[in-house]
Design an enzyme around this catalytic site. Structure first.
Site, PDB file in Angstrom:
ATOM      1  N   THR A  64      -0.677  -4.237   3.578  1.00 35.01           N
ATOM      2  CA  THR A  64      -0.944  -4.621   4.968  1.00 35.01           C
ATOM      3  C   THR A  64      -0.277  -5.928   5.380  1.00 35.01           C
ATOM      4  OG1 THR A  64      -2.712  -5.428   6.417  1.00 35.01           O
ATOM      5  CG2 THR A  64      -3.141  -5.551   4.076  1.00 35.01           C
ATOM      6  N   GLU A  91      -1.710  -8.093   6.975  1.00 31.58           N
ATOM      7  CA  GLU A  91      -2.703  -9.165   6.823  1.00 31.58           C
ATOM      8  C   GLU A  91      -2.367 -10.070   5.638  1.00 31.58           C
ATOM      9  OE1 GLU A  91      -5.854 -10.187   8.429  1.00 31.58           O
ATOM     10  OE2 GLU A  91      -4.650  -9.270   9.996  1.00 31.58           O
ATOM     11  N   TYR A 128     -10.416  -9.650   2.756  1.00 30.36           N
ATOM     12  CA  TYR A 128      -9.671  -8.388   2.862  1.00 30.36           C
ATOM     13  C   TYR A 128      -8.223  -8.606   2.440  1.00 30.36           C
ATOM     14  CZ  TYR A 128      -7.038  -4.586   5.044  1.00 30.36           C
ATOM     15  OH  TYR A 128      -6.168  -3.537   5.267  1.00 30.36           O
ATOM     16  N   LYS A 160      -6.004  -7.216  -0.844  1.00 28.85           N
ATOM     17  CA  LYS A 160      -4.801  -6.387  -0.688  1.00 28.85           C
ATOM     18  C   LYS A 160      -3.588  -7.027  -1.376  1.00 28.85           C
ATOM     19  CE  LYS A 160      -6.024  -2.742   1.860  1.00 28.85           C
ATOM     20  NZ  LYS A 160      -5.629  -1.345   1.627  1.00 28.85           N
TER      21      LYS A 160
HETATM   22  P1  NAP Z   1     -10.164   3.536   7.871  1.00 35.98           P
HETATM   23  O1  NAP Z   1     -10.104   4.387   9.085  1.00 35.98           O
HETATM   24  O2  NAP Z   1     -11.170   2.443   7.803  1.00 35.98           O
HETATM   25  O3  NAP Z   1     -10.396   4.525   6.616  1.00 35.98           O
HETATM   26  C1  NAP Z   1     -10.754   4.035   5.365  1.00 35.98           C
HETATM   27  C2  NAP Z   1     -11.024   5.200   4.453  1.00 35.98           C
HETATM   28  O4  NAP Z   1     -11.398   4.697   3.154  1.00 35.98           O
HETATM   29  C3  NAP Z   1     -12.199   6.107   4.898  1.00 35.98           C
HETATM   30  O5  NAP Z   1     -11.862   7.440   4.598  1.00 35.98           O
HETATM   31  C4  NAP Z   1     -13.335   5.636   4.009  1.00 35.98           C
HETATM   32  O6  NAP Z   1     -14.317   6.619   3.798  1.00 35.98           O
HETATM   33  C5  NAP Z   1     -12.574   5.394   2.719  1.00 35.98           C
HETATM   34  N1  NAP Z   1     -13.302   4.556   1.762  1.00 35.98           N
HETATM   35  C6  NAP Z   1     -13.825   3.327   1.952  1.00 35.98           C
HETATM   36  N2  NAP Z   1     -14.403   2.880   0.824  1.00 35.98           N
HETATM   37  C7  NAP Z   1     -14.243   3.856  -0.107  1.00 35.98           C
HETATM   38  C8  NAP Z   1     -14.629   3.992  -1.463  1.00 35.98           C
HETATM   39  N3  NAP Z   1     -15.309   3.040  -2.090  1.00 35.98           N
HETATM   40  N4  NAP Z   1     -14.291   5.126  -2.122  1.00 35.98           N
HETATM   41  C9  NAP Z   1     -13.610   6.115  -1.488  1.00 35.98           C
HETATM   42  N5  NAP Z   1     -13.237   6.056  -0.185  1.00 35.98           N
HETATM   43  C10 NAP Z   1     -13.551   4.935   0.487  1.00 35.98           C
HETATM   44  O7  NAP Z   1      -8.743   2.867   7.563  1.00 35.98           O
HETATM   45  P2  NAP Z   1      -7.288   3.251   8.132  1.00 35.98           P
HETATM   46  O8  NAP Z   1      -7.063   2.492   9.382  1.00 35.98           O
HETATM   47  O9  NAP Z   1      -7.127   4.710   8.097  1.00 35.98           O
HETATM   48  O10 NAP Z   1      -6.361   2.560   7.038  1.00 35.98           O
HETATM   49  C11 NAP Z   1      -5.957   3.275   5.875  1.00 35.98           C
HETATM   50  C12 NAP Z   1      -5.507   2.282   4.816  1.00 35.98           C
HETATM   51  O11 NAP Z   1      -4.417   1.503   5.316  1.00 35.98           O
HETATM   52  C13 NAP Z   1      -6.557   1.264   4.407  1.00 35.98           C
HETATM   53  O12 NAP Z   1      -6.357   0.989   3.043  1.00 35.98           O
HETATM   54  C14 NAP Z   1      -6.233   0.031   5.225  1.00 35.98           C
HETATM   55  O13 NAP Z   1      -6.689  -1.131   4.554  1.00 35.98           O
HETATM   56  C15 NAP Z   1      -4.732   0.114   5.264  1.00 35.98           C
HETATM   57  N6  NAP Z   1      -4.066  -0.460   6.415  1.00 35.98           N
HETATM   58  C16 NAP Z   1      -4.425  -0.073   7.671  1.00 35.98           C
HETATM   59  C17 NAP Z   1      -3.735  -0.579   8.752  1.00 35.98           C
HETATM   60  C18 NAP Z   1      -4.080  -0.165  10.163  1.00 35.98           C
HETATM   61  O14 NAP Z   1      -3.643  -0.843  11.095  1.00 35.98           O
HETATM   62  N7  NAP Z   1      -4.810   0.919  10.360  1.00 35.98           N
HETATM   63  C19 NAP Z   1      -2.667  -1.467   8.560  1.00 35.98           C
HETATM   64  C20 NAP Z   1      -2.311  -1.801   7.250  1.00 35.98           C
HETATM   65  C21 NAP Z   1      -3.003  -1.283   6.194  1.00 35.98           C
HETATM   66  P3  NAP Z   1     -15.594   6.783   4.803  1.00 35.98           P
HETATM   67  O15 NAP Z   1     -15.113   7.666   5.914  1.00 35.98           O
HETATM   68  O16 NAP Z   1     -16.600   7.420   3.923  1.00 35.98           O
HETATM   69  O17 NAP Z   1     -15.966   5.424   5.270  1.00 35.98           O
HETATM   70  O1  F7E Z   2      -8.436  -7.294  15.125  1.00 37.31           O
HETATM   71  C1  F7E Z   2      -9.085  -9.963  17.526  1.00 37.31           C
HETATM   72  C2  F7E Z   2      -9.317 -10.252  16.060  1.00 37.31           C
HETATM   73  O2  F7E Z   2     -10.103  -5.885  13.925  1.00 37.31           O
HETATM   74  C3  F7E Z   2      -7.216  -7.602  15.752  1.00 37.31           C
HETATM   75  C4  F7E Z   2      -7.068  -3.429  10.137  1.00 37.31           C
HETATM   76  O3  F7E Z   2      -6.608  -2.109  10.274  1.00 37.31           O
HETATM   77  O4  F7E Z   2      -4.999  -4.302  10.983  1.00 37.31           O
HETATM   78  C5  F7E Z   2      -6.396  -4.314  11.182  1.00 37.31           C
HETATM   79  O5  F7E Z   2      -6.914  -5.623  11.060  1.00 37.31           O
HETATM   80  C6  F7E Z   2      -7.326  -8.957  16.411  1.00 37.31           C
HETATM   81  C7  F7E Z   2      -7.919 -10.042  15.509  1.00 37.31           C
HETATM   82  O6  F7E Z   2      -7.623  -5.642  13.433  1.00 37.31           O
HETATM   83  C8  F7E Z   2     -12.192  -8.710  18.884  1.00 37.31           C
HETATM   84  O7  F7E Z   2      -9.837 -11.567  15.874  1.00 37.31           O
HETATM   85  C9  F7E Z   2     -10.681 -10.157  19.449  1.00 37.31           C
HETATM   86  O8  F7E Z   2      -7.169 -11.213  15.644  1.00 37.31           O
HETATM   87  O9  F7E Z   2      -8.498  -4.793  15.542  1.00 37.31           O
HETATM   88  P1  F7E Z   2      -8.753  -5.827  14.534  1.00 37.31           P
HETATM   89  P2  F7E Z   2      -7.048  -6.614  12.311  1.00 37.31           P
HETATM   90  O10 F7E Z   2      -7.999  -7.675  11.925  1.00 37.31           O
HETATM   91  O11 F7E Z   2      -5.698  -7.041  12.759  1.00 37.31           O
HETATM   92  C10 F7E Z   2      -4.564  -4.799   9.694  1.00 37.31           C
HETATM   93  C11 F7E Z   2      -3.059  -4.675   9.629  1.00 37.31           C
HETATM   94  C12 F7E Z   2      -5.267  -4.149   8.566  1.00 37.31           C
HETATM   95  O12 F7E Z   2      -4.718  -4.009   7.478  1.00 37.31           O
HETATM   96  C13 F7E Z   2      -6.736  -3.916   8.717  1.00 37.31           C
HETATM   97  O13 F7E Z   2      -7.195  -2.935   7.804  1.00 37.31           O
HETATM   98  O14 F7E Z   2      -8.207  -8.850  17.518  1.00 37.31           O
HETATM   99  N1  F7E Z   2     -10.294  -9.603  18.279  1.00 37.31           N
HETATM  100  N2  F7E Z   2     -11.853  -9.620  19.825  1.00 37.31           N
HETATM  101  C14 F7E Z   2     -11.205  -8.698  17.904  1.00 37.31           C
HETATM  102  N3  F7E Z   2     -11.250  -7.870  16.844  1.00 37.31           N
HETATM  103  C15 F7E Z   2     -12.301  -7.021  16.739  1.00 37.31           C
HETATM  104  N4  F7E Z   2     -12.357  -6.157  15.699  1.00 37.31           N
HETATM  105  N5  F7E Z   2     -13.316  -7.017  17.681  1.00 37.31           N
HETATM  106  C16 F7E Z   2     -13.296  -7.832  18.771  1.00 37.31           C
HETATM  107  O15 F7E Z   2     -14.214  -7.820  19.597  1.00 37.31           O
END
Ligand code: NAP
Ligand code: F7E
Length: 357
Positions: A135, A137, A159, A163
């Site tokens: 990520t 992050e 987090y 990672k």
């Molecule tokens: P998500 O919607 O939160 O999905 C997370 C998945 O992980 C869900 O299926 C969840 O199952 C499963 N999980 C959590 N804890 C587990 C455990 N202990 N054992 C088995 N399964 C478990 O996340 P996403 O947005 O699809 O992201 C997918 C991956 O990419 C994650 O690793 C995230 O950190 C990474 N990532 C995401 C982004 C983004 O912007 N979306 C960017 C960079 C990296 P449940 O349904 O049971 O909760």
């Molecule tokens: O926050 C700000 C918050 O929670 C984005 C995950 O998929 O992307 C995701 O992480 C920004 C942050 O995503 C609210 O402070 C303001 O600056 O949507 P977010 P994230 O933290 O960027 C990365 C790449 C991952 O890997 C992660 O798994 O938005 N913000 N107001 C808020 N954020 C939330 N959640 N809620 C608010 O009300």
């Protein structure tokens, strides 16, 4: 001989897992997904993929297990003998990781280690490729802009720290055990399937509920955070491409465009005819509709992070050149498709509420 490729997806019930399962099934893969036991139904994102084939011919199978439980991972890999493993499972919420730091590390840092250990223990180092969901992050308090594969990490949350550990574990298994293991360093990617407590989805769902009269306004944290937001469907193709190369490597996946939370709010609300302007500063700032003077956005400091990632912007040139991967969906298109979907979710007809572009 059966030449059908076998994939195993952890996190299949999540946003990315559901899109990836769809993508691989369309490519003719036999897809196995890891699900954990939950007391409430959590398969909404993949329900449409189930039970299409007669018993014995199902190409989409789900198995109970947990990344916290090595035995479950090991025995599933023994049974499935996958050609490709996509490790998408994680405690993926940055803010929540401050409250559950040890748990987040157990799942996100040790989870991938368990999967990689199981690949080696089952003698699959030569035949099973591994993708790790890394990520942006990890760049945290960014040391250069835009971020590339060589930008040093500076993680700012439990987090992100978890990672970074998983990122290096993946590289170590590639170098020490010869596993075809890749990191996809993905910048934020969103969709109508995004979890409801991530900021983009929170905004589009709240907008729809405001229009449906189910909610008065939306409370947000840091409006000035800037992100490089793409569409999740574009990003799952990148995961697959990473594992189709002659050599394993690590890639940045991003759009190269950056917007603030404030921009996202304005764009989403403008699609439904609101003209959001800002008044006040700090925690007293509000966003109101210029046409009606109605306050629709307020700041709530409980959504502030202990340590914030202020800005992220990726340079995906390496992926574009080597994988020929290009993000297809623009910011405006992404916001549009999320708003449209959430209007339907709130029981509204998008044709009545979406302004023609
Ligand atoms: P998500 O919607 O939160 O999905 C997370 C998945 O992980 C869900 O299926 C969840 O199952 C499963 N999980 C959590 N804890 C587990 C455990 N202990 N054992 C088995 N399964 C478990 O996340 P996403 O947005 O699809 O992201 C997918 C991956 O990419 C994650 O690793 C995230 O950190 C990474 N990532 C995401 C982004 C983004 O912007 N979306 C960017 C960079 C990296 P449940 O349904 O049971 O909760
Ligand atoms: O926050 C700000 C918050 O929670 C984005 C995950 O998929 O992307 C995701 O992480 C920004 C942050 O995503 C609210 O402070 C303001 O600056 O949507 P977010 P994230 O933290 O960027 C990365 C790449 C991952 O890997 C992660 O798994 O938005 N913000 N107001 C808020 N954020 C939330 N959640 N809620 C608010 O009300």
């Amino acid at each position: 001989m059966n030449l059908q490729k076998i994939a195993f997806i952890t996190g299949v019930t999540g946003q990315d897992g559901s899109y990836l399962a769809e993508f691989l099934l369309k490519k003719g893969y036999h897809v196995h997904g890891l699900v954990r036991r939950t007391s409430t139904f959590n398969r909404g994102r993949i329900e449409h993929l189930r039970n299409k084939n007669p018993p014995g011919k199902n190409t989409f199978e789900l198995h109970y297990g947990d990344l916290l439980d090595f035995q479950s991972i090991d025995s599933l890999i023994t049974h499935i003998r996958p050609n490709e493993i996509y490790n998408l499972a994680a405690q993926s919420h940055v803010a929540v990781s401050f409250d559950t730091s040890e748990y987040t590390s157990q799942v996100n840092a040790l989870g991938p280690l368990r999967v990689l250990q199981a690949i080696v223990a089952n003698g699959l180092s030569e035949t099973c490729r591994f993708y790790q969901a890394s990520t942006s992050e990890m760049f945290g308090k960014v040391l250069e802009t835009p971020q590339t594969e060589t930008t040093p990490f500076s993680p700012r949350s439990p987090y992100a720290i978890s990672k970074v550990s998983a990122y290096w574990t993946t590289i170590n298994y590639r170098e020490a055990f010869n596993v075809f293991a890749c990191n996809g360093i993905m910048f934020n990617h969103e969709s109508p399937r995004r979890g409801e407590n991530f900021v983009t989805r929170k905004i589009t769902l709240s907008l729809a509920k405001i229009l449906a009269g189910q909610q008065e306004k939306i409370f947000l944290g840091n409006l000035d955070a800037r992100r490089d937001w793409g569409f999740a469907k574009d990003y799952v193709e990148a995961m697959w491409l990473s594992l189709q190369q002659p050599q394993p490597d690590d890639f940045i996946f991003s759009t190269g465009q950056q917007y603030s939370v404030r921009d996202f709010v304005r764009e989403a609300f403008s699609l439904c005819g609101f003209d959001i302007v800002w008044r006040g500063s700090g925690t007293d700032e509000v966003g109101f509709d210029k046409n009606t003077n109605r306050v629709l956005v307020e700041v709530n400091p409980s959504f502030f992070r202990l340590t914030e990632v202020d800005t992220l912007l990726g340079d995906s040139s390496k992926a574009q050149n080597i994988l020929n991967w290009h993000p297809k969906t623009t910011f405006k298109e992404l916001v549009n498709l999320m708003v449209e979907s959430d209007l339907k979710e709130a029981g509204l007809d998008p044709r009545k509420f979406l302004k023609p572009c």
